[in-house]
Design a protein around this motif. Structure first.
Motif, PDB file in Angstrom:
ATOM      1  N   SER A 252      46.391  22.772 -18.458  1.00  0.00           N
ATOM      2  CA  SER A 252      46.804  21.595 -17.686  1.00  0.00           C
ATOM      3  C   SER A 252      48.314  21.534 -17.543  1.00  0.00           C
ATOM      4  CB  SER A 252      46.297  20.316 -18.362  1.00  0.00           C
ATOM      5  OG  SER A 252      44.910  20.310 -18.449  1.00  0.00           O
TER       6      SER A 252
ATOM      7  N   LEU B 128      50.388  24.074 -17.645  1.00  0.00           N
ATOM      8  CA  LEU B 128      50.784  25.146 -16.738  1.00  0.00           C
ATOM      9  C   LEU B 128      50.568  24.743 -15.279  1.00  0.00           C
ATOM     10  CD1 LEU B 128      49.564  28.456 -18.410  1.00  0.00           C
ATOM     11  CD2 LEU B 128      51.894  27.708 -18.038  1.00  0.00           C
ATOM     12  N   LEU B 129      49.434  24.086 -14.998  1.00  0.00           N
ATOM     13  CA  LEU B 129      49.170  23.637 -13.635  1.00  0.00           C
ATOM     14  C   LEU B 129      50.165  22.563 -13.189  1.00  0.00           C
ATOM     15  CD1 LEU B 129      45.273  23.533 -13.661  1.00  0.00           C
ATOM     16  CD2 LEU B 129      46.760  25.172 -12.495  1.00  0.00           C
TER      17      LEU B 129
ATOM     18  N   PHE C 164      53.239  22.248 -14.337  1.00  0.00           N
ATOM     19  CA  PHE C 164      54.495  22.961 -14.134  1.00  0.00           C
ATOM     20  C   PHE C 164      54.497  23.678 -12.787  1.00  0.00           C
ATOM     21  CE2 PHE C 164      56.973  26.890 -14.524  1.00  0.00           C
ATOM     22  CZ  PHE C 164      58.227  26.349 -14.757  1.00  0.00           C
ATOM     23  N   TYR C 165      53.405  24.345 -12.453  1.00  0.00           N
ATOM     24  CA  TYR C 165      53.299  25.044 -11.174  1.00  0.00           C
ATOM     25  C   TYR C 165      53.431  24.067 -10.020  1.00  0.00           C
ATOM     26  CZ  TYR C 165      51.290  27.517  -7.235  1.00  0.00           C
ATOM     27  OH  TYR C 165      51.086  28.066  -6.002  1.00  0.00           O
ATOM     28  N   TRP C 166      52.746  22.937 -10.115  1.00  0.00           N
ATOM     29  CA  TRP C 166      52.788  21.943  -9.039  1.00  0.00           C
ATOM     30  C   TRP C 166      54.200  21.400  -8.855  1.00  0.00           C
ATOM     31  CZ3 TRP C 166      53.782  16.686  -8.662  1.00  0.00           C
ATOM     32  CH2 TRP C 166      53.445  16.095  -7.445  1.00  0.00           C
TER      33      TRP C 166
ATOM     34  N   GLN D 262      57.066  22.819  -9.713  1.00  0.00           N
ATOM     35  CA  GLN D 262      58.014  23.849  -9.296  1.00  0.00           C
ATOM     36  C   GLN D 262      57.814  24.293  -7.843  1.00  0.00           C
ATOM     37  OE1 GLN D 262      60.406  23.568 -11.735  1.00  0.00           O
ATOM     38  NE2 GLN D 262      60.684  25.711 -11.311  1.00  0.00           N
ATOM     39  N   PHE D 263      56.579  24.448  -7.418  1.00  0.00           N
ATOM     40  CA  PHE D 263      56.325  25.098  -6.145  1.00  0.00           C
ATOM     41  C   PHE D 263      55.746  24.190  -5.067  1.00  0.00           C
ATOM     42  CE2 PHE D 263      55.994  28.432  -9.405  1.00  0.00           C
ATOM     43  CZ  PHE D 263      57.092  29.186  -9.028  1.00  0.00           C
ATOM     44  N   VAL D 264      54.902  23.262  -5.428  1.00  0.00           N
ATOM     45  CA  VAL D 264      54.232  22.443  -4.430  1.00  0.00           C
ATOM     46  C   VAL D 264      55.062  21.206  -4.101  1.00  0.00           C
ATOM     47  CG1 VAL D 264      52.129  21.136  -3.907  1.00  0.00           C
ATOM     48  CG2 VAL D 264      51.982  23.284  -5.177  1.00  0.00           C
TER      49      VAL D 264
ATOM     50  N   SER E  42      58.231  20.619  -4.464  1.00  0.00           N
ATOM     51  CA  SER E  42      59.614  20.812  -3.996  1.00  0.00           C
ATOM     52  C   SER E  42      59.714  21.289  -2.596  1.00  0.00           C
ATOM     53  CB  SER E  42      60.337  21.826  -4.854  1.00  0.00           C
ATOM     54  OG  SER E  42      59.652  23.061  -4.843  1.00  0.00           O
TER      55      SER E  42
END
Length: 96
Positions: A83, A85-86, A88-90, A92-94, A96
């Motif tokens: 959770s 990691l998801l 963090f991914y969201w 960082q990438f989604v 921004s």
């Protein structure tokens, strides 16, 4: 008669992890303090604002230690890790 018990392996491992964690915290703070001039120049902020950023970083880091321990103790470690990691991914990438 006073006897001194031999430290068991679990206590030695725990102390080693705590010392290693304290060393890493001091190392990151030293890196962050050395980066203050770059932060000031890169973002065109005053020294006091850059120091507030440093203070905020230290406060958040200090807060995350007991908070992460609570999360990993309360919830399943595998699901919590995935959770985070998801999230963090969201961020960082989604987002921004």
């Amino acid at each position: 008669m006073i006897t001194i018990d031999k430290p068991n392996k679990q206590k030695v491992k725990m102390i080693a992890v705590l010392i290693f964690g304290a060393f890493i915290m001091m190392l990151t703070e030293a890196f962050f303090n050395n980066a203050l001039l770059t932060i000031i120049n890169q973002y065109s902020v005053s020294q006091s604002i850059a120091q507030w950023v440093s203070t905020g970083y230290q406060l958040v880091t200090g807060l995350m230690i007991p908070l992460s321990a609570w999360f990993f103790h309360r919830f399943n470690t595998k699901h919590t890790f995935i959770s985070l990691l998801l999230i963090f991914y969201w961020v960082q990438f989604v987002a921004s």
